[in-house]
Enzyme design. Structure first.
Site, PDB file in Angstrom:
ATOM      1  N   GLY A   1      11.977  -3.703  68.810  1.00  0.00           N
ATOM      2  CA  GLY A   1      10.752  -4.495  68.724  1.00  0.00           C
ATOM      3  C   GLY A   1      10.234  -4.907  70.087  1.00  0.00           C
ATOM      4  O   GLY A   1       9.051  -5.217  70.245  1.00  0.00           O
TER       5      GLY A   1
ATOM      6  N   GLY B   1       6.801  -8.515  71.657  1.00  0.00           N
ATOM      7  CA  GLY B   1       7.467  -7.465  72.426  1.00  0.00           C
ATOM      8  C   GLY B   1       7.873  -7.901  73.827  1.00  0.00           C
ATOM      9  O   GLY B   1       8.258  -7.089  74.660  1.00  0.00           O
TER      10      GLY B   1
ATOM     11  N   ARG C   1      17.922  -2.450  81.093  1.00  0.00           N
ATOM     12  CA  ARG C   1      19.267  -2.418  80.513  1.00  0.00           C
ATOM     13  C   ARG C   1      19.795  -0.993  80.519  1.00  0.00           C
ATOM     14  O   ARG C   1      19.062  -0.047  80.246  1.00  0.00           O
ATOM     15  CB  ARG C   1      19.217  -2.970  79.091  1.00  0.00           C
ATOM     16  CG  ARG C   1      20.568  -2.932  78.408  1.00  0.00           C
ATOM     17  CD  ARG C   1      20.628  -3.894  77.248  1.00  0.00           C
ATOM     18  NE  ARG C   1      19.755  -3.522  76.148  1.00  0.00           N
ATOM     19  CZ  ARG C   1      19.560  -4.292  75.071  1.00  0.00           C
ATOM     20  NH1 ARG C   1      20.133  -5.465  74.982  1.00  0.00           N
ATOM     21  NH2 ARG C   1      18.760  -3.890  74.110  1.00  0.00           N
TER      22      ARG C   1
ATOM     23  N   ASP D   1      23.129  -4.536  63.539  1.00  0.00           N
ATOM     24  CA  ASP D   1      22.248  -3.937  64.551  1.00  0.00           C
ATOM     25  C   ASP D   1      22.691  -4.333  65.960  1.00  0.00           C
ATOM     26  O   ASP D   1      22.177  -3.791  66.944  1.00  0.00           O
ATOM     27  CB  ASP D   1      20.784  -4.329  64.317  1.00  0.00           C
ATOM     28  CG  ASP D   1      20.587  -5.828  64.241  1.00  0.00           C
ATOM     29  OD1 ASP D   1      21.211  -6.453  63.368  1.00  0.00           O
ATOM     30  OD2 ASP D   1      19.849  -6.377  65.067  1.00  0.00           O
ATOM     31  N   ASN D   2      23.626  -5.264  66.059  1.00  0.00           N
ATOM     32  CA  ASN D   2      24.159  -5.630  67.371  1.00  0.00           C
ATOM     33  C   ASN D   2      25.562  -5.074  67.568  1.00  0.00           C
ATOM     34  O   ASN D   2      26.312  -5.561  68.416  1.00  0.00           O
ATOM     35  CB  ASN D   2      24.159  -7.149  67.536  1.00  0.00           C
ATOM     36  CG  ASN D   2      22.750  -7.690  67.703  1.00  0.00           C
ATOM     37  OD1 ASN D   2      21.863  -6.981  68.169  1.00  0.00           O
ATOM     38  ND2 ASN D   2      22.543  -8.928  67.315  1.00  0.00           N
TER      39      ASN D   2
HETATM   40  P1  AMP Z   1      17.723  -9.558  68.326  1.00  0.00           P
HETATM   41  O1  AMP Z   1      17.813 -10.954  67.777  1.00  0.00           O
HETATM   42  O2  AMP Z   1      17.403  -9.524  69.792  1.00  0.00           O
HETATM   43  O3  AMP Z   1      18.903  -8.729  67.961  1.00  0.00           O
HETATM   44  O4  AMP Z   1      16.457  -8.914  67.627  1.00  0.00           O
HETATM   45  C1  AMP Z   1      16.393  -8.630  66.262  1.00  0.00           C
HETATM   46  C2  AMP Z   1      15.190  -7.781  65.995  1.00  0.00           C
HETATM   47  O5  AMP Z   1      13.990  -8.484  66.310  1.00  0.00           O
HETATM   48  C3  AMP Z   1      15.150  -6.498  66.796  1.00  0.00           C
HETATM   49  O6  AMP Z   1      14.597  -5.495  66.010  1.00  0.00           O
HETATM   50  C4  AMP Z   1      14.250  -6.870  67.954  1.00  0.00           C
HETATM   51  O7  AMP Z   1      13.659  -5.741  68.540  1.00  0.00           O
HETATM   52  C5  AMP Z   1      13.239  -7.762  67.290  1.00  0.00           C
HETATM   53  N1  AMP Z   1      12.634  -8.717  68.228  1.00  0.00           N
HETATM   54  C6  AMP Z   1      13.244  -9.747  68.842  1.00  0.00           C
HETATM   55  N2  AMP Z   1      12.375 -10.400  69.650  1.00  0.00           N
HETATM   56  C7  AMP Z   1      11.191  -9.770  69.560  1.00  0.00           C
HETATM   57  C8  AMP Z   1       9.894  -9.965  70.159  1.00  0.00           C
HETATM   58  N3  AMP Z   1       9.663 -10.942  71.017  1.00  0.00           N
HETATM   59  N4  AMP Z   1       8.918  -9.104  69.813  1.00  0.00           N
HETATM   60  C9  AMP Z   1       9.144  -8.117  68.945  1.00  0.00           C
HETATM   61  N5  AMP Z   1      10.324  -7.875  68.347  1.00  0.00           N
HETATM   62  C10 AMP Z   1      11.347  -8.694  68.647  1.00  0.00           C
HETATM   63 MG    MG Z   2      19.863  -7.386  68.983  1.00  0.00          MG
END
Ligand code: AMP
Ligand code: MG
Length: 489
Positions: free
Chosen positions: A88, A122, A172, A248-249
């Site tokens: 995202g 994003g 990264r 997903d992590n």
């Molecule tokens: P995360 O909590 O970083 O593992 O993110 C979980 C999901 O939310 C993943 O698919 C990320 O790409 C998406 N995501 C997190 N933050 C954002 C953001 N600011 N804009 C768009 N997608 C996001």
């Molecule tokens: Mg993540």
């Protein structure tokens, strides 16, 4: 062959990823550059001296040879399946292949919206970027498999979270960003189309010993099983709480990813959990080994159709691999504990000794990291020559326990000198403590980077004492103690 970009994942086609457009930021400015990693990667340029490089790593212009994409994935978040996650806020520039043939994903995190942004911007505030940079590089120096950070660049554009915050982009580096959630996406979407292709790809990329004769899905499952057991054994003995172990992590290559709400414990707390969104403590420190077993079982379920056409056979074979995990974890965890305690191995009868140590640490709220280092200095007879006495006072309960421990060490079959030396390289002096991370974030928001640079440098040699360690190694004061962390996306 000279180092350069390749795009093997993009070649799998459009069901796996989407082409990503660049989305420029206003005023890129370098915050942190990892020259060691750059050298190891044979990276051809650096943003300190090359404005085009700075611009490229902020997502403002194309680096030579890149072909930006965003990848699709799904995942279980806190146990709930989410069919549509995907990158995202991450753009994969491509795979950097070194002259030795080592392949790494190069990803810009916070480089703008993608087709998977689900309404998100994003982008990333500078705080999470600094946090990920410092923590992942500290983890690497501690010897833990992890994604890496090549650069942190402030964007000059504010992002809005609960307040306006300065934005930033992280470069990264990972062996790959393929996750349990990536496999889930292909297993659960379009009747499994692309699943077999994905599994073949992952096995070839990450398990090159695969001969082509075995079942690729079982090879993948078994390899991931071994990776997870190894990774969690590292986390547990360091007191690292990941905080958001969603599928997903969980990377298939076995590297730590997502430094959102993670934290190292300071004082020992056997139930440690820091994440503000983890109210039930699902991802608390003691639950991490079990949760990664659960994540492995999710992967296994996705792979069943590829393991055997007979569902009963597939189930049995997958289960046999998943069942290997507890033993593998236990074995690796015990070995790490033995090294930290200066024992040649952990015997069945060592359980009560270890439990008593943990009980004292918990009852006296002793610093987890420094307590192990205290044992190390005692074993090596170096306590008086180290700064430790200024940082850590051993209570009577611990000094009494240490007598039992010293008596137990007399049963070691191994070479005492060697075991003592091994303790020094298993028990760090410096870990990325929460209050230091907090300070770094506050400074980065004010665009002050000197202290951050000093800390990033110090974190490179976590197992040896250095000058200024009264600052870098000390536990937080009561006012500095961070009790809760936030995802801070
Ligand atoms: P995360 O909590 O970083 O593992 O993110 C979980 C999901 O939310 C993943 O698919 C990320 O790409 C998406 N995501 C997190 N933050 C954002 C953001 N600011 N804009 C768009 N997608 C996001
Ligand atoms: Mg993540």
């Amino acid at each position: 062959m000279t180092a350069g970009f390749d795009h093997s994942y993009a070649r799998l086609g459009r069901t796996f990823s989407s082409v990503q457009q660049l989305d420029p930021v206003s005023a890129p400015k370098l915050l942190l550059w990892n020259s060691r990693l750059a050298a190891a990667l044979e990276w051809p340029s650096d943003p300190l001296s090359d404005p085009a490089q700075l611009s490229a790593l902020a997502g403002n212009e194309m680096l030579q040879g890149t072909q930006p994409i965003a990848t699709a994935y799904a995942g279980h978040q806190f146990g709930q399946y989410n069919p549509q996650l995907g990158d995202g806020r991450a753009t994969l520039l491509g795979e950097w292949v070194t002259s030795a043939g080592d392949r790494f994903d190069i990803q810009l995190k916070g480089a703008g919206p993608t087709p998977y942004s689900r309404g998100g911007d994003g982008r990333s505030p500078v705080g999470p970027v600094i946090r990920e940079y410092l923590l992942s590089e500290a983890m690497n120096a501690l010897g833990v498999p992890t994604t890496r950070a090549l650069a942190a660049i402030s964007s000059g554009d504010p992002v809005y979270r609960n307040r306006l915050e300065p934005g930033a982009v992280l470069t990264r580096v990972a062996s790959s960003h393929l996750r349990v959630g990536t496999v889930q996406y292909f297993a659960m979407t379009r009747d499994g189309e692309g699943l077999a292709e994905l599994v073949d790809y992952v096995v070839q990329r990450h398990f090159p010993n695969y001969s082509g004769e075995q079942n690729a899905a079982l090879v993948l499952l078994d390899g991931v099983c071994a990776h997870f057991a190894n990774l969690v054994a590292h986390w547990q003995v360091l007191g690292f709480v990941h905080g958001v172990l969603n599928t997903d992590n969980a990377l298939l290559c076995g590297e730590t990813i997502d430094y959102g709400p993670c934290a190292f414990m300071d004082h020992f707390d056997p139930t440690a959990s820091f994440s503000s969104i983890d109210r039930q403590g699902r991802y608390a420190w003691p639950n991490q080994p079990g949760i990664m077993h659960w994540n492995l079982a999710v992967l296994a379920e996705c792979l069943l159709p590829l393991i055997d056409t007979d569902p009963t056979v597939a189930q049995q074979q997958a289960q046999a691999v998943v069942d290997r995990y507890p033993q593998r974890f236990h074995h690796l965890h015990q070995a790490r504990l033995a090294t930290k305690l200066g024992l040649d191995s952990m015997k069945e009868t060592d359980g009560p000794l270890l439990q008593a140590f943990h009980d004292i640490l918990a009852a006296e709220r002793l610093d987890f990291t420094l307590a192990f280092r205290w044992l190390t200095e005692c074993a090596n007879d170096t306590l008086a020559h180290s700064p430790l006495p200024e940082l850590f006072a051993a209570p009577v309960a611990l000094t009494e326990w240490a007598q039992q421990w010293a008596a137990r060490r007399k049963d070691n079959a191994g070479d005492t000198e060697m075991l003592n030396t091994n303790m020094q390289s298993a028990n760090p002096v410096v870990i990325p403590r929460n209050h230091l991370v907090q300070r770094a974030i506050e400074l980065a928001e004010k665009d002050e980077t000197d202290w951050i640079h000093a800390w990033a440098a110090r974190a490179q040699t976590p197992f040896t004492w250095d000058s200024d360690d009264l600052e870098w190694a000390r536990p937080p004061s009561e006012e500095e103690r961070v009790t809760q962390t936030f995802c801070g996306t």
